[in-house]
Design an enzyme around this catalytic site. Sequence first.
Site, PDB file in Angstrom:
ATOM      1  N   CYS A   2      44.366  22.169  50.882  1.00 29.91           N
ATOM      2  CA  CYS A   2      43.655  21.031  51.297  1.00 29.91           C
ATOM      3  C   CYS A   2      44.035  21.182  52.463  1.00 29.91           C
ATOM      4  O   CYS A   2      44.456  22.009  53.295  1.00 29.91           O
ATOM      5  CB  CYS A   2      44.224  20.285  51.238  1.00 29.91           C
ATOM      6  SG  CYS A   2      44.583  19.197  49.705  1.00 29.91           S
ATOM      7  N   ARG A  27      39.210  25.065  53.219  1.00 32.13           N
ATOM      8  CA  ARG A  27      40.072  24.499  52.612  1.00 32.13           C
ATOM      9  C   ARG A  27      40.418  24.053  50.995  1.00 32.13           C
ATOM     10  O   ARG A  27      41.234  23.939  50.414  1.00 32.13           O
ATOM     11  CB  ARG A  27      41.164  23.630  53.612  1.00 32.13           C
ATOM     12  CG  ARG A  27      41.193  25.205  54.871  1.00 32.13           C
ATOM     13  CD  ARG A  27      42.217  23.926  55.802  1.00 32.13           C
ATOM     14  NE  ARG A  27      43.913  24.118  55.188  1.00 32.13           N
ATOM     15  CZ  ARG A  27      44.253  25.445  54.855  1.00 32.13           C
ATOM     16  NH1 ARG A  27      44.454  26.697  55.757  1.00 32.13           N
ATOM     17  NH2 ARG A  27      46.002  25.267  54.529  1.00 32.13           N
ATOM     18  N   TRP A  74      41.362  19.905  48.013  1.00 29.47           N
ATOM     19  CA  TRP A  74      40.993  20.721  47.191  1.00 29.47           C
ATOM     20  C   TRP A  74      42.642  20.758  45.620  1.00 29.47           C
ATOM     21  O   TRP A  74      43.105  21.021  45.930  1.00 29.47           O
ATOM     22  CB  TRP A  74      41.717  22.245  47.189  1.00 29.47           C
ATOM     23  CG  TRP A  74      40.877  23.217  46.665  1.00 29.47           C
ATOM     24  CD1 TRP A  74      42.332  24.015  45.779  1.00 29.47           C
ATOM     25  CD2 TRP A  74      40.014  24.048  45.588  1.00 29.47           C
ATOM     26  NE1 TRP A  74      41.649  25.221  44.595  1.00 29.47           N
ATOM     27  CE2 TRP A  74      40.141  24.947  44.901  1.00 29.47           C
ATOM     28  CE3 TRP A  74      38.876  23.557  46.086  1.00 29.47           C
ATOM     29  CZ2 TRP A  74      39.034  25.626  44.312  1.00 29.47           C
ATOM     30  CZ3 TRP A  74      38.002  24.690  45.601  1.00 29.47           C
ATOM     31  CH2 TRP A  74      37.846  25.310  44.084  1.00 29.47           C
ATOM     32  N   ASN A 100      49.502  18.221  52.791  1.00 28.25           N
ATOM     33  CA  ASN A 100      48.827  19.536  51.579  1.00 28.25           C
ATOM     34  C   ASN A 100      49.860  19.992  51.759  1.00 28.25           C
ATOM     35  O   ASN A 100      50.969  20.534  52.365  1.00 28.25           O
ATOM     36  CB  ASN A 100      47.712  20.613  52.684  1.00 28.25           C
ATOM     37  CG  ASN A 100      47.447  21.615  52.461  1.00 28.25           C
ATOM     38  OD1 ASN A 100      47.314  22.621  51.712  1.00 28.25           O
ATOM     39  ND2 ASN A 100      47.604  22.629  53.583  1.00 28.25           N
ATOM     40  N   GLY A 101      49.824  20.515  50.323  1.00 25.57           N
ATOM     41  CA  GLY A 101      50.792  20.964  49.728  1.00 25.57           C
ATOM     42  C   GLY A 101      51.337  21.392  47.773  1.00 25.57           C
ATOM     43  O   GLY A 101      50.374  20.605  47.906  1.00 25.57           O
ATOM     44  N   GLU A 478      40.204  46.511  38.174  1.00 28.17           N
ATOM     45  CA  GLU A 478      40.175  45.423  38.912  1.00 28.17           C
ATOM     46  C   GLU A 478      39.516  46.643  40.429  1.00 28.17           C
ATOM     47  O   GLU A 478      38.997  45.960  40.682  1.00 28.17           O
ATOM     48  CB  GLU A 478      41.844  44.666  39.628  1.00 28.17           C
ATOM     49  CG  GLU A 478      41.158  44.288  40.298  1.00 28.17           C
ATOM     50  CD  GLU A 478      40.062  42.847  40.329  1.00 28.17           C
ATOM     51  OE1 GLU A 478      39.122  42.672  38.867  1.00 28.17           O
ATOM     52  OE2 GLU A 478      39.656  41.956  41.415  1.00 28.17           O
ATOM     53  N   LYS A 482      35.843  46.205  42.376  1.00 27.98           N
ATOM     54  CA  LYS A 482      35.832  45.512  43.767  1.00 27.98           C
ATOM     55  C   LYS A 482      35.086  47.056  44.087  1.00 27.98           C
ATOM     56  O   LYS A 482      34.432  46.600  45.410  1.00 27.98           O
ATOM     57  CB  LYS A 482      36.654  45.940  44.636  1.00 27.98           C
ATOM     58  CG  LYS A 482      38.653  44.327  43.998  1.00 27.98           C
ATOM     59  CD  LYS A 482      37.654  43.234  44.195  1.00 27.98           C
ATOM     60  CE  LYS A 482      36.803  43.274  42.853  1.00 27.98           C
ATOM     61  NZ  LYS A 482      36.915  41.757  42.593  1.00 27.98           N
ATOM     62  N   GLU A 485      31.917  47.049  43.419  1.00 27.38           N
ATOM     63  CA  GLU A 485      30.695  45.739  43.486  1.00 27.38           C
ATOM     64  C   GLU A 485      30.489  45.875  45.129  1.00 27.38           C
ATOM     65  O   GLU A 485      29.267  45.322  45.434  1.00 27.38           O
ATOM     66  CB  GLU A 485      30.707  44.497  42.608  1.00 27.38           C
ATOM     67  CG  GLU A 485      32.944  44.206  43.263  1.00 27.38           C
ATOM     68  CD  GLU A 485      33.183  42.610  42.668  1.00 27.38           C
ATOM     69  OE1 GLU A 485      32.086  42.315  41.830  1.00 27.38           O
ATOM     70  OE2 GLU A 485      34.044  42.384  42.609  1.00 27.38           O
ATOM     71  N   HIS A 501      39.445  63.319  26.073  1.00 25.74           N
ATOM     72  CA  HIS A 501      38.243  62.529  25.269  1.00 25.74           C
ATOM     73  C   HIS A 501      37.349  63.050  25.849  1.00 25.74           C
ATOM     74  O   HIS A 501      35.845  62.470  24.387  1.00 25.74           O
ATOM     75  CB  HIS A 501      39.235  61.669  24.696  1.00 25.74           C
ATOM     76  CG  HIS A 501      40.333  61.769  23.234  1.00 25.74           C
ATOM     77  ND1 HIS A 501      40.590  62.281  22.771  1.00 25.74           N
ATOM     78  CD2 HIS A 501      41.621  61.386  23.955  1.00 25.74           C
ATOM     79  CE1 HIS A 501      41.543  62.823  22.642  1.00 25.74           C
ATOM     80  NE2 HIS A 501      42.113  61.860  22.768  1.00 25.74           N
ATOM     81  N   LYS A 600      28.881  34.810  43.119  1.00 20.15           N
ATOM     82  CA  LYS A 600      30.816  33.696  42.987  1.00 20.15           C
ATOM     83  C   LYS A 600      30.316  33.538  41.410  1.00 20.15           C
ATOM     84  O   LYS A 600      31.582  33.616  41.249  1.00 20.15           O
ATOM     85  CB  LYS A 600      31.020  32.705  43.893  1.00 20.15           C
ATOM     86  CG  LYS A 600      32.354  32.560  43.963  1.00 20.15           C
ATOM     87  CD  LYS A 600      32.706  33.792  44.356  1.00 20.15           C
ATOM     88  CE  LYS A 600      34.674  33.321  44.386  1.00 20.15           C
ATOM     89  NZ  LYS A 600      35.506  34.531  44.861  1.00 20.15           N
TER      90      LYS A 600
HETATM   91  C1  G6P Z   1      31.145  36.234  38.532  1.00 23.30           C
HETATM   92  C2  G6P Z   1      32.050  36.763  39.939  1.00 23.30           C
HETATM   93  C3  G6P Z   1      33.593  37.859  39.753  1.00 23.30           C
HETATM   94  C4  G6P Z   1      34.203  36.767  38.320  1.00 23.30           C
HETATM   95  C5  G6P Z   1      33.554  36.347  37.435  1.00 23.30           C
HETATM   96  C6  G6P Z   1      33.896  35.361  36.722  1.00 23.30           C
HETATM   97  O1  G6P Z   1      30.783  37.834  37.607  1.00 23.30           O
HETATM   98  O2  G6P Z   1      30.968  37.441  41.055  1.00 23.30           O
HETATM   99  O3  G6P Z   1      34.120  37.689  41.230  1.00 23.30           O
HETATM  100  O4  G6P Z   1      35.116  37.618  38.603  1.00 23.30           O
HETATM  101  O5  G6P Z   1      32.031  35.996  37.439  1.00 23.30           O
HETATM  102  O6  G6P Z   1      34.180  34.155  36.989  1.00 23.30           O
HETATM  103  P1  G6P Z   1      35.126  32.989  36.992  1.00 23.30           P
HETATM  104  O7  G6P Z   1      34.861  32.124  37.507  1.00 23.30           O
HETATM  105  O8  G6P Z   1      35.577  32.875  35.480  1.00 23.30           O
HETATM  106  O9  G6P Z   1      36.614  33.616  36.994  1.00 23.30           O
END
Ligand code: G6P
Length: 605
Positions: A2, A27, A74, A100-101, A478, A482, A485, A501, A600
Amino acid sequence: MCGIVGYVGTENAAPILLRALRRLEYRGYDSAGAATLYGGVVFIKKDTGRVEEINARLKLESMPGAIGIAHTRWATHGAPTTINAHPHTDCTGSIAIVHNGVIENYLALKKELLDLDHALASRTDSEVIAHLIEEYLKKGVELKEAFRKTLLRLEGSYAVALVSSQSPDTILAARREAPLIIGVGKGFNMIASDITALLDMTGEMVFLHDGDMAILTPDSYRVYRIDTGEAVERPVKTVDLTIEMAEKHGYPHFMLKEIFEQPETLRNSLRLQIEYVDLLAELLDKGRVIYLVGAGTSYNACIAGSYLFSQIARLSTFPVIASEFIPNYGASIGVDTVILAVSQSGETADVLSALEYARMRACTILGITNTVGSTLTRVARAYVLQNSGPEIGVAATKTFTSQVLVLAKIALRLARLRGKIAQYEIDEFNSWMEKVPSIVHDVLERVEEPIKKLAERIAESRVVFMLGRGVSYSTALEGRLKLMELSYIPCITYPAGESKHGPISVIENGVPVVFIAPPDEYRKLNIGSIMEMKARGAYTIVLGDSSDQDLKQLADHYIEMPKIHPLLSPIPYTIPLQLLAYYTAVVKGYDPDKPRNLAKSITVP
Ligand code: G6P
């Protein structure tokens, strides 16, 4: 996460607080509010929504008084509702606080206060602070000491500020493991979670240390240690940054800022409400079949989770990509199926449709999410919040490492519950978990420069392989997501044992192959795979323990990593891969915060 801010001076506080709140919205932005003092009365306005919407509805800027505090939230404890929004007051309404915390012992404190007939209005952990102070004041303790004594009772983290009608020209504030900065002005002083909230008023700042409390009046500020109450000197520093630079904490992109935030976000993720973790563990244990469901990065966390559940808790689970859940498993689920959905936003359409389908078939739905009040929190029988704070970069970074840590914590509670592993193993794993934030801090310090150089080489590549075995398969997935994308370089990942294989046929001279090789039981097999790739001309990049001389000699490029429990390795070992993706995108001239064609949160199927 927050944001908090306070102003005491000679001008109207409210417009200044409002400007600061707009800057602090990154935040947290599910609710906001302010308290000002005028004529011995505390005025409070707060509501849910973005700061701008709340101001349009409630006219925050017209609140009276030359002193006030404000908060943008938040949610971590208690849904984002008006009652749970800050500021919170004591029973008399004469003390208002913003926080905040996470107050870890709030349930015990709340019980104690309820026994003393305090009326607590909200479901937050923060409200107990105002009531504890009230309790000390009732006993005749003066305000500063009542504040200090209250802080000593709090376990967890806080940046807190308060105003009280007893002391109409004073703001009290304190911090522990949450940021808090004093802005020193002419005829006023301010306090805020970060410098962006202060910069348009002053560049003169005092950076409080952990365990400091401060008392601000219009023309003075004093700093004290919370534990002893002794006064201490903290130097004033001149901050010479533009607001735009400061919003990203001096980093050129939000993604880089969020990568570097991970020691803090991981520390926050360790502070889960253990009651909820236990509830999840109990419900998982009752399932006949257990699926871990997620999309994108959250799916990669599910893969890490399945290794953790199996090896720590001796529980088999199936990680499933959300959009494949119904076609693959829909026909066979039922009342004895448990689904643990992992979703940062809690709003991903593919996840929600899988859950809706499962709900209609009486499955038990559980969740891990970063977003209180999200749909996932409403459909889940029980959920745990990962406490990572808002993530602005489209590519998930800090939320992935937090998800894995939360899954590890659940796995450990499950292990305890199921009695499947020895006490010493539980203790050992627990102490590794506690060390994760500082290990990640160490990784960030040591790998950034070498990764920058590597990014120049990777940026030239037409294809990259990223391989791992065991839990490192999730790290590789992962890292690959990254890199792909952000840099738009096609990237191939599979469990390293699969090379022979098929995929090895793609290898030709100079193709970069990244091996995730923490010191685990697959070390020998990894050495074999690396040699296999080298023999076909691959450029091998190996992430391994800093003391592993054999691997170091074998690799064309070696990234030295600190010691870690192998099952927790996806957390630190993902960090260099996040940085690699970031710097490769930068070298290629792409914006890492806004990768093409992506969003996002994907709220359509
Ligand atoms: C989108 C975002 C990814 C995220 C995925 C799942 O594709 O670009 O970064 O991992 O959604 O999102 P979530 O909010 O369910 O973790």
